[in-house]
Design an enzyme around this catalytic site. Structure first.
Site, PDB file in Angstrom:
ATOM      1  N   ARG A 111     -30.151  33.248  33.664  1.00 33.10           N
ATOM      2  CA  ARG A 111     -31.281  33.268  34.611  1.00 33.10           C
ATOM      3  C   ARG A 111     -32.383  32.112  34.249  1.00 33.10           C
ATOM      4  O   ARG A 111     -33.140  31.730  35.012  1.00 33.10           O
ATOM      5  CB  ARG A 111     -31.976  34.469  35.057  1.00 33.10           C
ATOM      6  CG  ARG A 111     -32.537  35.062  33.952  1.00 33.10           C
ATOM      7  CD  ARG A 111     -33.063  36.760  34.424  1.00 33.10           C
ATOM      8  NE  ARG A 111     -33.305  37.450  33.151  1.00 33.10           N
ATOM      9  CZ  ARG A 111     -34.495  37.655  32.844  1.00 33.10           C
ATOM     10  NH1 ARG A 111     -35.658  36.964  33.622  1.00 33.10           N
ATOM     11  NH2 ARG A 111     -35.004  38.472  32.045  1.00 33.10           N
ATOM     12  N   CYS A 168     -37.481  48.055  38.962  1.00 38.43           N
ATOM     13  CA  CYS A 168     -38.909  47.269  38.573  1.00 38.43           C
ATOM     14  C   CYS A 168     -38.760  45.759  38.501  1.00 38.43           C
ATOM     15  O   CYS A 168     -39.348  45.137  38.306  1.00 38.43           O
ATOM     16  CB  CYS A 168     -39.394  48.011  37.065  1.00 38.43           C
ATOM     17  SG  CYS A 168     -38.090  47.779  35.951  1.00 38.43           S
ATOM     18  N   ARG A 201     -45.131  45.834  30.453  1.00 38.16           N
ATOM     19  CA  ARG A 201     -44.208  44.999  29.525  1.00 38.16           C
ATOM     20  C   ARG A 201     -45.213  44.959  28.402  1.00 38.16           C
ATOM     21  O   ARG A 201     -46.555  44.315  28.566  1.00 38.16           O
ATOM     22  CB  ARG A 201     -43.892  43.758  30.090  1.00 38.16           C
ATOM     23  CG  ARG A 201     -43.181  43.900  31.297  1.00 38.16           C
ATOM     24  CD  ARG A 201     -42.810  42.413  31.770  1.00 38.16           C
ATOM     25  NE  ARG A 201     -41.752  42.510  32.997  1.00 38.16           N
ATOM     26  CZ  ARG A 201     -42.400  42.295  34.261  1.00 38.16           C
ATOM     27  NH1 ARG A 201     -43.515  42.236  34.350  1.00 38.16           N
ATOM     28  NH2 ARG A 201     -41.590  42.286  35.230  1.00 38.16           N
ATOM     29  N   HIS A 239     -51.208  31.707  30.578  1.00 44.23           N
ATOM     30  CA  HIS A 239     -52.678  32.142  30.946  1.00 44.23           C
ATOM     31  C   HIS A 239     -52.890  31.093  32.077  1.00 44.23           C
ATOM     32  O   HIS A 239     -53.566  31.729  33.345  1.00 44.23           O
ATOM     33  CB  HIS A 239     -53.434  31.667  29.729  1.00 44.23           C
ATOM     34  CG  HIS A 239     -53.512  32.720  28.695  1.00 44.23           C
ATOM     35  ND1 HIS A 239     -54.178  32.641  27.544  1.00 44.23           N
ATOM     36  CD2 HIS A 239     -52.969  34.093  28.658  1.00 44.23           C
ATOM     37  CE1 HIS A 239     -53.948  33.419  26.868  1.00 44.23           C
ATOM     38  NE2 HIS A 239     -53.156  34.486  27.480  1.00 44.23           N
ATOM     39  N   GLU A 293     -29.792  48.119  33.353  1.00 42.21           N
ATOM     40  CA  GLU A 293     -29.723  46.633  33.353  1.00 42.21           C
ATOM     41  C   GLU A 293     -28.492  46.283  32.719  1.00 42.21           C
ATOM     42  O   GLU A 293     -28.042  44.908  32.587  1.00 42.21           O
ATOM     43  CB  GLU A 293     -30.995  45.956  32.651  1.00 42.21           C
ATOM     44  CG  GLU A 293     -31.384  46.333  31.282  1.00 42.21           C
ATOM     45  CD  GLU A 293     -32.516  45.954  30.699  1.00 42.21           C
ATOM     46  OE1 GLU A 293     -33.114  44.946  31.481  1.00 42.21           O
ATOM     47  OE2 GLU A 293     -33.210  46.474  29.744  1.00 42.21           O
ATOM     48  N   ASN A 316     -33.420  42.088  37.181  1.00 47.42           N
ATOM     49  CA  ASN A 316     -33.302  40.532  36.474  1.00 47.42           C
ATOM     50  C   ASN A 316     -32.243  40.376  35.368  1.00 47.42           C
ATOM     51  O   ASN A 316     -31.682  39.469  35.821  1.00 47.42           O
ATOM     52  CB  ASN A 316     -34.674  40.314  35.735  1.00 47.42           C
ATOM     53  CG  ASN A 316     -36.080  40.411  36.857  1.00 47.42           C
ATOM     54  OD1 ASN A 316     -35.908  40.495  37.916  1.00 47.42           O
ATOM     55  ND2 ASN A 316     -37.304  40.100  36.111  1.00 47.42           N
ATOM     56  N   ASP A 317     -32.071  41.399  34.610  1.00 44.38           N
ATOM     57  CA  ASP A 317     -31.100  41.270  33.693  1.00 44.38           C
ATOM     58  C   ASP A 317     -29.665  41.814  34.078  1.00 44.38           C
ATOM     59  O   ASP A 317     -28.828  41.079  33.892  1.00 44.38           O
ATOM     60  CB  ASP A 317     -31.540  42.005  32.391  1.00 44.38           C
ATOM     61  CG  ASP A 317     -32.455  41.108  31.315  1.00 44.38           C
ATOM     62  OD1 ASP A 317     -32.102  39.913  31.337  1.00 44.38           O
ATOM     63  OD2 ASP A 317     -33.186  41.608  30.608  1.00 44.38           O
TER      64      ASP A 317
END
Length: 578
Positions: free
Chosen positions: A470, A507, A298, A191, A436, A459-460
């Site tokens: 990562r 993405c 997500r 947050h 991925e 990313n993956d």
């Protein structure tokens, strides 16, 4: 001596100035009890007045922040108000005061401390821990008559360094004097990070123990776009970043004025630029930045917002809200990618099993298959939301054709059941997969006849191709999107998708990196999905490029054999064209 520390970029921009090290907001109070029962009513009154004061402060803070925020942060503060009104929390504090004769402040500390201890060890719930600690500090100050450290009136320009910051502290920052902030801990979905982005405060988190090793007054450069903190910068570094900061501000103003224009290359090729979101309120940013849709929604945040496993209605409420707010734009909803770094606590008290190698363990679609009731609830909610607009379902962590066929059968079964129940849904909803896992990337032609679309999750994919975790700071320098094996794999994916006549998008973070946009365009990528603040910049790069120039860059890069040469080539291209 100039020192560079790398962290996690969570809010872009450049800050240059002296450090102000923010100390611990509230030290733990020693045990404190009432000497006489007659004091209990007064202590109860102190607590109840503190709750009312805290709620009033948060309501005021919400109003002032929302007035100039670029996205809706209201739900964060609404959640704080709801927690303060929670009957179970209040009754537990009162029980400690009335039965154990604790003082109001000690009862608050013990009650919230017990709650926080129950959440620790579950990384995906760290933002909730942060919220609870924020509420604890505000209540203690209201009870004890103390004020928050004056982050809204420091009187001089500084870069804040702290172990951690609460959402309230971030929201209360004086934007005229606080240039940016960096913290020891934190992540991109917390947050505090959300509020920082909403208020456009450059920020870097996850810097380790920087708050213990740096002194107030030290000159630093904070690069919120790259996740860097440069301590005692050289004059040449400072000059370069001052120019970068000026360029960033000028470029930002230009991007904002052009954000409504479509992404069409100089030679007339239409490219779709969509946005990635994690929270329903981020849809507002998608619309404001004129995105072509939501390319990745997500859904793991639902577990952050709920004590245990959310039911179908909880899922449906969030998805339908996003689809309606997207106002006709397509929305791609990714099914749960739980596991790995996203632990949660189920209502029956069952925790994730600790795995030796969670990145390769029971996560995402594997976890969903292992928990069929959980998965069916989400699929039903997604199907129901498809009645309100164009919805696509995206399956993460797919490693075999059998998995995709199993999902398709399950979706068809759910759609038939909804039809029997008289519940509206789109029977032709598209189903796609995240590319991925190397096993899928190498055999993508085997998936073209059963998938409606592909989405490259870099990313993956990168961490699996390079065998680099990562999230591991010790090997972070080996995580390199520009590695030739990564680029060759991405080219093969795009080529296979085009040969099979299946739409393909990207993405992952790579899609929003200005250094890679021209290269990806040259490889044939025509669908990008990036974080909302990156949308105007990606569209700008595409509008000022031609396919011919993009293909030349891609051809040059694909001929190189080292990551260093690739990076230098991409940087040179970016400098030449933009």
């Amino acid at each position: 001596m100039e020192t560079i520390i790398r962290g996690i970029p969570v809010s872009q921009g450049v800050a240059i100035g002296p450090v102000y090290v923010l100390g611990s907001v509230e030290s733990k109070l020693p045990p404190s009890y009432l000497s006489d029962e007659e004091l209990i009513p007064g202590e109860v009154d102190r607590f109840q007045q503190a709750v009312a004061k805290a709620q009033a402060e948060i309501t005021k803070l919400k109003s002032s922040v929302q007035a100039d925020a670029r996205q809706d942060v209201g739900p964060i503060f609404d959640a704080h108000i709801l927690i303060l009104s929670d009957p179970s929390l209040n009754s537990e504090v009162l029980r400690r005061i009335q039965r154990n004769r604790m003082t109001a402040e000690y009862a608050v500390q013990c009650t919230i401390g017990e709650y926080v201890r129950g959440l620790k060890g579950k990384p995906f719930l760290n933002p909730r821990i942060n919220d609870m600690q924020d509420i604890e500090r505000r209540l203690l100050r209201a009870i004890l008559g103390r004020q928050y450290e004056e982050l809204h009136s420091l009187g001089r320009e500084v870069v804040i360094i702290a172990h951690d910051l609460t959402p309230s502290q971030t929201a209360d920052m004086d934007r005229d004097h606080i240039l940016g902030f960096a913290t020891d801990i934190g992540g991109t979905t917390g947050h505090t990070a959300i509020v920082a982005r909403a208020r456009e405060i450059p920020a870097v988190v996850g810097l380790g123990n920087i708050s213990d090793t740096i002194q107030s007054g030290t000159e630093v450069i904070l690069d919120g776009s790259r996740g860097l903190l440069i301590i005692s910068p050289q004059e040449s570094t400072r000059a370069a970043y001052e120019k970068m900061r000026a360029d960033f501000r000028r470029f930002g103003a230009e991007l904002l004025s052009e954000s409504g224009r479509p992404a069409v290359t100089l030679d007339g090729c239409r490219v779709h630029v969509q946005g990635n979101i994690e929270f329903p309120q981020e849809t507002e940013s998608i619309v404001r930045n004129s995105a072509d849709g939501i390319g990745l929604y997500r859904t793991e945040f639902i577990y952050l917002e709920n004590e245990g496993e959310p039911d179908e209605e909880t899922h449906f409420s969030s998805y339908s809200r996003v689809v309606k707010a997207a106002a006709g734009r397509p929305v791609t909803i990714r099914t749960l990618d739980l596991g790995y770094d996203k632990a949660f606590h189920l209502q029956d008290g069952e925790n994730f099993t600790l795995e030796k190698n969670p990145g390769l363990g029971c996560r995402a679609i594997r976890y969903c298959f292992a928990n069929p009731d959980l998965f069916r609830n989400q699929i039903r909610a997604i199907c129901r939301a498809s009645a309100f607009g164009e919805v696509k379902m995206l399956i993460p962590m797919v490693s075999s054709r059998d998995e995709v066929q199993k999902v398709i059968r399950l979706v068809k079964s759910v759609q038939e059941r909804l039809s029997d129940e008289g519940v509206a849904c789109d029977p032709d909803m598209q189903i796609g997969i995240m590319v991925e896992v190397p096993s899928v990337a190498l055999t993508l032609d085997h998936f073209c006849d059963i998938c409606d679309f592909f989405s490259i999750g870099t990313n993956d994919l990168i961490q699996y191709l390079l065998a680099v975790d990562r999230a591991n700071e010790q090997v972070a320098q080996l995580y390199r999107p520009e590695h030739p094996s990564v680029l060759r794999t991405i080219k093969n994916i795009i080529d296979s998708a085009q040969a099979g006549n299946v739409p393909v998008s990207m993405c992952g973070e790579m899609a929003g990196d200005p250094m890679f946009v021209l290269f990806l365009l040259g490889l044939g990528l025509r669908n990008f999905s990036v974080s909302p603040p990156q949308i105007p910049e990606v569209k700008k790069i595409i509008r000022t490029s031609s396919l011919e120039s993009a293909r030349k860059v891609a051809d040059s890069v694909m001929s190189l054999s080292s990551a260093r040469d690739v990076r230098n080539c991409l940087r040179g291209a970016a400098a030449k064209y933009f």
